[in-house]
Scaffold this active site. Structure first.
Site, PDB file in Angstrom:
ATOM      1  N   SER A 785     -27.603  -0.547  14.897  1.00 23.38           N
ATOM      2  CA  SER A 785     -26.878  -0.869  16.064  1.00 23.38           C
ATOM      3  C   SER A 785     -27.718  -1.629  17.109  1.00 23.38           C
ATOM      4  CB  SER A 785     -25.893  -0.219  16.712  1.00 23.38           C
ATOM      5  OG  SER A 785     -26.384   0.939  17.065  1.00 23.38           O
ATOM      6  N   LYS A 828     -18.509   2.006  22.832  1.00 21.95           N
ATOM      7  CA  LYS A 828     -19.575   1.523  23.521  1.00 21.95           C
ATOM      8  C   LYS A 828     -18.964   0.712  24.789  1.00 21.95           C
ATOM      9  CE  LYS A 828     -22.157   1.344  19.142  1.00 21.95           C
ATOM     10  NZ  LYS A 828     -22.619   0.170  18.322  1.00 21.95           N
TER      11      LYS A 828
END
Length: 889
Positions: A785, A828
């Protein structure tokens, strides 16, 4: 036996630590050290004919040397004892060398030449180290004249000590030697006669005594005894046949006497056993006499009481038969016998288990269950809805095989308390089984009863504690189980969580099937990845993401503050924590997914308030002690003097509660910002952290997912004079290292398009290295990521343009620049919100995941969806992608 051989002038030396190989004895050794492996390869393995080597005793430095030669740096390759002419010796010279490389080793100056009867070669995995197993036969004694090194092992110049065949024939005519031989044979035959009564394999030894020469028999017999190292050396040094036979006769006689002493002890023990058997018979007769007289009271008989308890346990017929068989065996045993207590404990477990006992379930009220969940937990709308659906199915079909719910989320979000709420809604008993750190399969299945200290597994023990067969059982921290040589607990849970198999769950200690199908299993975990796929397939994963600041505020005001005040003996009348102060605690002191640190900070404030309240009460108590009681009333005194009495009239309109509040206000404590800094210290976080970190080019802001929720991760890049290498630091895994390599390749391939190099430059890395660092190096980092974050950091570095401080990003990229979707979007985005970041760059294919983010969070943030890495660069820099004509490095 070995025939006389010609001894070469030089022999390769294999050292034996505190062990002696005598002629005629056979010994098996395992060579693992580099020196011994090299010796076997060159002197034995590579030679077609059977090679000879010398075996030389080596004494530990603690012992005193007898006729020793001193040489440094050589270790021993043997440690073991002989047994009936065959010894199993295992050693490693590296162990000795590792102690002290300068250590002085004592070598004996006499040894035995040996030949290999068998050789086998092996390779250890995964180290790939070569080892040899060698079976050696001792041939003859020799004396060391000179010891020298040959590579990693030693070679000695030797001369033979044993007599030749002609010399032996001449020596055997000596009358003294003939007498000693007869004495030795007589003693040896007496020993064999004693051993024949216990062992059936001494016929071969008797045949050796009749066929092998006496001088060689002495060595063979002594090699089979357990004697000290000094005695072994003395036997090795006995070159003279008379001395050797005398010592051998003495050792054989001593061994014979020790066997006779052991026999006497055994006879005494057997006599004591017969005495206990006699007592057992008398006790049985006494019990029969009491039964005839009617003096036997069943209420006082523990075994009878245990039998009645087992009859009322409601065991299935097949298990009841097994229990009766165990009970009959117990009746035949005496309480003093070793197995009595274990058999009794096993029967008590069978009697205590809830074979038929269940919790009575009233009619399930879904509305009351919903109210209970709302009262115990704030937010978690989807999770509560799934629990209500689960309960609704149980209401319509009570015997339905519902799925095993697995709550997955960071610590402190309420996973364990949700399982407790399910038990409360179903009116069932609740039992928690902690699996964190469990590595032994026996913790799930139990130990077999043959082991000392055996016990049932945690599941059976939990059912025994709650005493019902249909509790709600929480398998806590199911992702923290491990596996080692004692088994894999996760594999044992496959049977437990499978509704087709857990009807007949077989605990190793219980050794009879137990029905677990009535148990409602609930599991919790911080992460899904460590759970094995077969086990994960048996559970329905329900994710519990972190709380938003608004949700944390509601939880603190509704749940945490009342609980903290109660735990510290306070009330809202003495301590008030305003809502604004709770917001400051959330913003400045806690950036976590759960609420545990928030509760700890509130508890710190409560402790400070408790100290002040206790000090004020001490002052009041001290003041009351100094006031002396009046003997007469003040009112009576004034009336007697005829003086005027001045009285204050309190109007009726004033509330008495206001008066008490006015008196209590002196003890009330209201938390303010000054008290926060005094108790909790200076703020740990501020909104300027991101701006300060990205104040220079080469730094970008990424979003990552951890087991504790979402986190903000800064990526720093810089250049220096070098050879074009890429350096990565920050305790990174293989996946994130590959992402960094892909990012650098993409930037180098598009140097001209991005105009990152000066005119005429092609290679960005010419005469310079790049260093990429992920701060917080103590935390492991890995996962797909960080690709877009790495590209942005490199472009910022080469273009010398700063990344926007209000922008964070996440996503993986391909080598062609396509942005791929990633997981943990909600966590996130919440992490970016906690850090005060208002712009988040996400992969376009993660648009569907934004539905899980609270609308209140999305309303205050700008979500930028990108498809290619060029779109990321366009949004990450102020004014768009840095198309500079020339960069300045």
């Amino acid at each position: 036996m070995a025939e006389p051989v010609e001894l070469p002038s030089r022999l390769a030396i294999l050292p034996f630590r505190n062990q002696v190989l005598l002629p005629g004895a056979i010994i098996r050794i395992r060579c693992t050290s580099p020196s011994s492996v090299k010796l076997v390869e060159q002197e034995l393995w590579q030679k077609e004919e059977k090679g000879l080597i010398g075996v030389l005793p080596v004494r530990d430095t603690e012992a005193t040397g007898v006729g020793s030669m001193i040489a440094p740096g050589m270790g021993s390759d043997s440690s073991g004892r002989g047994l009936k002419g065959v010894a199993d010796v295992v050693g490693d010279s590296q162990k000795q060398d590792a102690k002290n490389p300068q250590e002085v080793i004592h070598w004996h100056n006499r040894g035995v030449a040996a030949r290999a009867l068998h050789l086998s070669r092996g390779v250890e995995k995964p180290s790939g180290r070569v080892t040899y197993i060698v079976v050696l036969e001792g041939l003859c004694r020799f004396n060391v004249q000179e010891l020298s090194a040959r590579g990693t092992y030693y070679v000695a110049r030797v001369n033979r000590l044993d007599l030749t065949k002609a010399e032996l024939e001449q020596a055997e005519q000596d009358p003294d030697l003939i007498l000693l031989s007869r004495q030795f044979k007589a003693t040896a035959m007496e020993l064999i006669a004693v051993l024949e009564q216990k062992q059936k394999t001494v016929g071969r030894t008797k045949a050796l005594l009749e066929t092998v020469p006496v001088h060689r028999l002495a060595d063979i017999f002594v090699a089979s005894f357990e004697i000290s190292f000094e005695e072994q050396l003395s036997m090795l040094d006995s070159v003279d046949l008379k001395v050797r036979l005398s010592k051998a006769t003495e050792l054989v006689d001593r061994h014979l006497q020790s066997i006779r002493v052991a026999e006497k002890i055994t006879q005494k023990v057997e006599g004591q056993l017969s005495k206990s058997q006699k007592e057992f018979l008398l006790r049985q007769q006494m019990r029969a006499i009491k039964e005839e007289l009617g003096d036997n009271d069943d209420d006082e008989d523990d075994v009878a009481a245990l039998e009645r308890k087992m009859q009322s346990a409601g065991m299935p017929p097949n298990i009841w038969k097994h229990a009766q068989r165990e009970l009959r065996r117990l009746r035949k045993m005496q309480p003093q016998q070793p197995g009595y207590s274990s058999s009794r404990g096993y029967l008590e477990l069978l009697a205590d288990l809830p074979w038929q006992k269940v919790s009575e379930e009233p009619e399930l009220d879904l509305k009351a269950a919903q109210e209970s969940l709302d009262q115990d937990h704030y937010g978690l709308v989807k999770v509560k809805q799934r629990i209500i659906e689960y309960l609704a199915v149980r209401k319509l079909k009570p015997d339905a095989r519902g799925p095993v719910l697995c709550f997955v989320g960071p610590p402190g979000v309420g996973k364990t308390s949700l399982a407790s709420s399910i038990a409360k809604a179903l009116n069932r008993k609740f039992v928690r089984i902690s699996l964190g750190g469990v590595k032994d399969e026996a913790d799930i299945r139990g130990h077999r009863r043959t082991y000392v200290g055996s016990m049932p597994g945690r599941l059976i023990d939990g059912l025994k504690r709650v005493a019902v067969s249909n509790p709600v059982m929480l398998l806590d921290e199911i992702d923290k189980t491990g596996s080692d040589v004692r088994g894999d607990p996760a594999s044992a849970l496959l049977e437990v969580l499978d509704p087709e198999q857990n009807k007949t769950f077989n605990d190793h200690y219980l050794n009879v099937p137990f029905d677990l199908s009535k148990v409602i299993f609930v599991a919790t975990a911080n992460r899904v990845q460590p759970i094995p796929p077969p086990l994960l397939d048996r559970m329905e994963v329900i994710e519990l993401p972190g709380y938003t600041p608004e949700e944390k505020l509601k939880i603190a005001m509704k749940h945490l503050i009342p609980r903290v005040l109660e735990q510290h003996g306070l009330s809202s009348e003495f301590l008030q924590i305003p809502e604004g102060m709770v917001k400051l605690i959330i913003q400045r002191y806690t950036r976590e997914a759960g609420v545990r640190n928030l509760e700890r900070n509130l508890a710190a404030l409560a402790r400070a308030a408790a100290v002040k309240l206790a000090e004020q009460k001490d002052c009041v108590v001290q003041l009351s002690k100094d006031v002396h009681p009046m003997t007469t009333s003040l009112l009576d005194t004034r009336l007697a003097d005829g003086s005027d009495i001045e009285m204050e009239v309190i109007p009726m309109s004033i509330n008495r509660q206001d008066i008490s509040n006015a008196f209590a206000s002196s003890l009330m404590l209201v938390v303010d910002e000054a008290m926060l800094e005094k108790v909790l210290g200076p703020p740990r976080f501020d909104d300027r952290e991101t701006a300060d970190r990205v104040a220079s080019p080469g730094v970008s802001v990424g979003l990552v997912w951890t087991s504790f929720g979402g986190e903000v991760q800064f990526v720093e890049a810089t250049t220096m004079v070098g050879k074009g290498d890429l350096h990565l630091t920050g305790q990174l895994g293989d996946v994130i290292k590959e992402s960094a390599q892909i990012a650098l390749t993409w930037v180098r391939a598009r140097t001209a398009d991005l105009k990152l190099s000066a005119a005429g430059e092609i290679n960005l890395l010419e005469n310079r290295d790049i260093h990429i660092h992920f701060p917080a190096g103590a935390v492991p980092k890995d996962g797909p990521s960080a690709g877009v974050t790495l590209v942005t950091s490199l472009v910022s570095l080469f273009s010398q343009k700063k990344v926007r401080a209000d922008t964070a990003m996440t996503g993986e990229m391909t080598l062609r620049g396509l942005v791929l979707p990633v997981g943990g979007i909600k966590d996130k985005v919440l992490a970016a919100h906690r850090y005060g970041i208002r712009r988040v760059i996400l992969p376009e294919r993660n648009l569907k995941d934004l539905a899980e983010v609270p609308s209140a969070i999305l309303a205050g943030m700008e979500i930028l969806l990108v498809k290619r890495i060029e779109d990321v660069l366009e949004q990450a820099f102020e004014g768009g992608c840095p198309w500079k004509p020339q960069s300045k490095l």
